[in-house]
Design a protein around this motif. Structure first.
Motif, PDB file in Angstrom:
ATOM      1  N   GLY A  23      -9.120 -17.975 -20.282  1.00  0.00           N
ATOM      2  CA  GLY A  23      -7.876 -17.231 -20.399  1.00  0.00           C
ATOM      3  C   GLY A  23      -6.965 -17.281 -19.190  1.00  0.00           C
ATOM      4  N   ARG A  24      -6.362 -16.127 -18.864  1.00  0.00           N
ATOM      5  CA  ARG A  24      -5.361 -16.027 -17.801  1.00  0.00           C
ATOM      6  C   ARG A  24      -5.884 -15.171 -16.665  1.00  0.00           C
ATOM      7  NH1 ARG A  24      -0.643 -17.926 -19.299  1.00  0.00           N
ATOM      8  NH2 ARG A  24       0.516 -16.861 -17.648  1.00  0.00           N
ATOM      9  N   ALA A  25      -5.418 -15.471 -15.471  1.00  0.00           N
ATOM     10  CA  ALA A  25      -5.719 -14.654 -14.298  1.00  0.00           C
ATOM     11  C   ALA A  25      -4.485 -13.841 -13.952  1.00  0.00           C
ATOM     12  CB  ALA A  25      -6.107 -15.547 -13.125  1.00  0.00           C
ATOM     13  N   THR A  26      -4.661 -12.551 -13.799  1.00  0.00           N
ATOM     14  CA  THR A  26      -3.568 -11.666 -13.417  1.00  0.00           C
ATOM     15  C   THR A  26      -3.871 -11.098 -12.043  1.00  0.00           C
ATOM     16  OG1 THR A  26      -3.088 -11.090 -15.705  1.00  0.00           O
ATOM     17  CG2 THR A  26      -2.295  -9.577 -14.019  1.00  0.00           C
ATOM     18  N   PHE A  27      -2.939 -11.290 -11.107  1.00  0.00           N
ATOM     19  CA  PHE A  27      -3.103 -10.814  -9.746  1.00  0.00           C
ATOM     20  C   PHE A  27      -2.211  -9.609  -9.504  1.00  0.00           C
ATOM     21  CE2 PHE A  27      -4.148 -15.380  -9.321  1.00  0.00           C
ATOM     22  CZ  PHE A  27      -5.427 -15.264  -8.804  1.00  0.00           C
ATOM     23  N   VAL A  28      -2.757  -8.633  -8.795  1.00  0.00           N
ATOM     24  CA  VAL A  28      -1.998  -7.452  -8.406  1.00  0.00           C
ATOM     25  C   VAL A  28      -2.483  -7.035  -7.019  1.00  0.00           C
ATOM     26  CG1 VAL A  28      -3.578  -5.835  -9.550  1.00  0.00           C
ATOM     27  CG2 VAL A  28      -1.203  -5.163  -9.143  1.00  0.00           C
ATOM     28  N   MET A  29      -1.578  -6.488  -6.237  1.00  0.00           N
ATOM     29  CA  MET A  29      -1.906  -6.138  -4.864  1.00  0.00           C
ATOM     30  C   MET A  29      -1.468  -4.715  -4.557  1.00  0.00           C
ATOM     31  SD  MET A  29      -1.098  -8.729  -1.741  1.00  0.00           S
ATOM     32  CE  MET A  29      -2.047 -10.071  -2.403  1.00  0.00           C
ATOM     33  N   GLY A  30      -2.253  -4.038  -3.726  1.00  0.00           N
ATOM     34  CA  GLY A  30      -1.871  -2.723  -3.256  1.00  0.00           C
ATOM     35  C   GLY A  30      -0.611  -2.800  -2.409  1.00  0.00           C
ATOM     36  N   GLN A  31       0.196  -1.753  -2.468  1.00  0.00           N
ATOM     37  CA  GLN A  31       1.464  -1.747  -1.734  1.00  0.00           C
ATOM     38  C   GLN A  31       1.289  -1.856  -0.230  1.00  0.00           C
ATOM     39  OE1 GLN A  31       3.352   1.843  -3.130  1.00  0.00           O
ATOM     40  NE2 GLN A  31       4.252   0.816  -4.900  1.00  0.00           N
ATOM     41  N   SER A  32       0.150  -1.424   0.296  1.00  0.00           N
ATOM     42  CA  SER A  32      -0.027  -1.450   1.744  1.00  0.00           C
ATOM     43  C   SER A  32      -0.543  -2.785   2.272  1.00  0.00           C
ATOM     44  CB  SER A  32      -0.966  -0.320   2.185  1.00  0.00           C
ATOM     45  OG  SER A  32      -2.259  -0.548   1.683  1.00  0.00           O
ATOM     46  N   VAL A  33      -0.881  -3.725   1.398  1.00  0.00           N
ATOM     47  CA  VAL A  33      -1.373  -5.030   1.857  1.00  0.00           C
ATOM     48  C   VAL A  33      -0.202  -5.808   2.451  1.00  0.00           C
ATOM     49  CG1 VAL A  33      -2.412  -7.220   1.160  1.00  0.00           C
ATOM     50  CG2 VAL A  33      -3.217  -5.083   0.144  1.00  0.00           C
ATOM     51  N   THR A  95      -7.706 -11.914 -20.519  1.00  0.00           N
ATOM     52  CA  THR A  95      -7.045 -11.780 -19.227  1.00  0.00           C
ATOM     53  C   THR A  95      -8.046 -11.240 -18.219  1.00  0.00           C
ATOM     54  OG1 THR A  95      -4.892 -11.368 -20.212  1.00  0.00           O
ATOM     55  CG2 THR A  95      -5.193 -10.600 -17.971  1.00  0.00           C
ATOM     56  N   TRP A  96      -8.014 -11.778 -17.008  1.00  0.00           N
ATOM     57  CA  TRP A  96      -8.899 -11.364 -15.928  1.00  0.00           C
ATOM     58  C   TRP A  96      -8.031 -10.791 -14.825  1.00  0.00           C
ATOM     59  CZ3 TRP A  96     -13.834 -11.448 -17.279  1.00  0.00           C
ATOM     60  CH2 TRP A  96     -14.159 -12.220 -18.397  1.00  0.00           C
ATOM     61  N   LEU A  97      -8.295  -9.564 -14.445  1.00  0.00           N
ATOM     62  CA  LEU A  97      -7.511  -8.871 -13.425  1.00  0.00           C
ATOM     63  C   LEU A  97      -8.177  -9.025 -12.067  1.00  0.00           C
ATOM     64  CD1 LEU A  97      -5.126  -6.922 -12.762  1.00  0.00           C
ATOM     65  CD2 LEU A  97      -6.794  -5.065 -13.070  1.00  0.00           C
TER      66      LEU A  97
END
Length: 195
Positions: A23-33, A95-97
């Motif tokens: 499937g798909r890879a979904t990337f998300v990051m914390g605001q402080s990174v 989907t993979w988070l």
């Protein structure tokens, strides 16, 4: 003595042919990174590994308020991922988070471990860069980025490709990463598993 040299890739990184590409890879990051941008991470895995990538807007670390251990100053991975998915909404099938934070992590189901680089629940992984910054003041941005890419590649190998963690110490798919020396020993282009 000094900082151990991170192993440079021996060739271009690429998933092995045994990668199921789920499937798909979904990337998300914390605001402080602030050590790396979500665009840099997404570009690396889109361009180098040819992963179908989505990027979500950054999340506030306040999402983890109820799962932060104030005594240990760590986020509890399993509860944190449940809180993050609750904030983001359900993860679609296929989907993979992959969420990146600069908060320190601990895995609830492994009380014998004092901390962790990453953990996962189902199709969601939480990756911490907090301990990758060590030794503080000595690590270069390039070394930090290499560590981040290796750890995300490892998570992708596990959940996106479904590959076993049975490789030799230089492999992304090595059995365990228990220290920065273990992480630095990985060659991002080495995807061997033991037969």
């Amino acid at each position: 003595e000094g900082l151990p040299t991170a192993r440079a890739p021996s060739g271009p990184p690429a998933f092995p042919s045994t990668c199921a590409r789920k499937g798909r890879a979904t990337f998300v990051m914390g605001q402080s990174v602030d050590a790396i941008s979500i665009e840099e991470v997404a570009s690396h895995f889109r361009d180098v590994y040819h992963v179908d990538v989505d990027v979500l807007p950054s999340f506030p670390e306040s999402v983890f308020e109820g799962v932060f251990d104030p005594v240990e100053k760590q986020v509890l991975v399993e509860a944190a991922l449940r809180a993050l998915v609750g904030h983001l909404g359900p993860i679609p099938t296929g989907t993979w988070l992959f969420a990146v934070t600069d908060l320190d992590l601990r895995i609830e189901s492994r009380p014998d471990w004092g901390w962790a680089f990453a953990g996962r629940v189902g199709n969601a992984s939480l990756i911490s860069i907090e301990r990758m910054r060590e030794p503080v003041g000595e690590i270069t941005p390039a070394q930090l980025h290499a560590r981040i890419f290796k750890l995300i590649a490892r998570q992708l190998g596990d959940v996106y490709c479904g590959l076993p963690r049975t490789g030799p110490d230089s492999s992304v798919l090595r059995r365990e990463i228990l220290s920065l020396d273990d992480l630095d020993a990985i060659d991002e282009s080495d995807w061997r598993v033991k037969e």
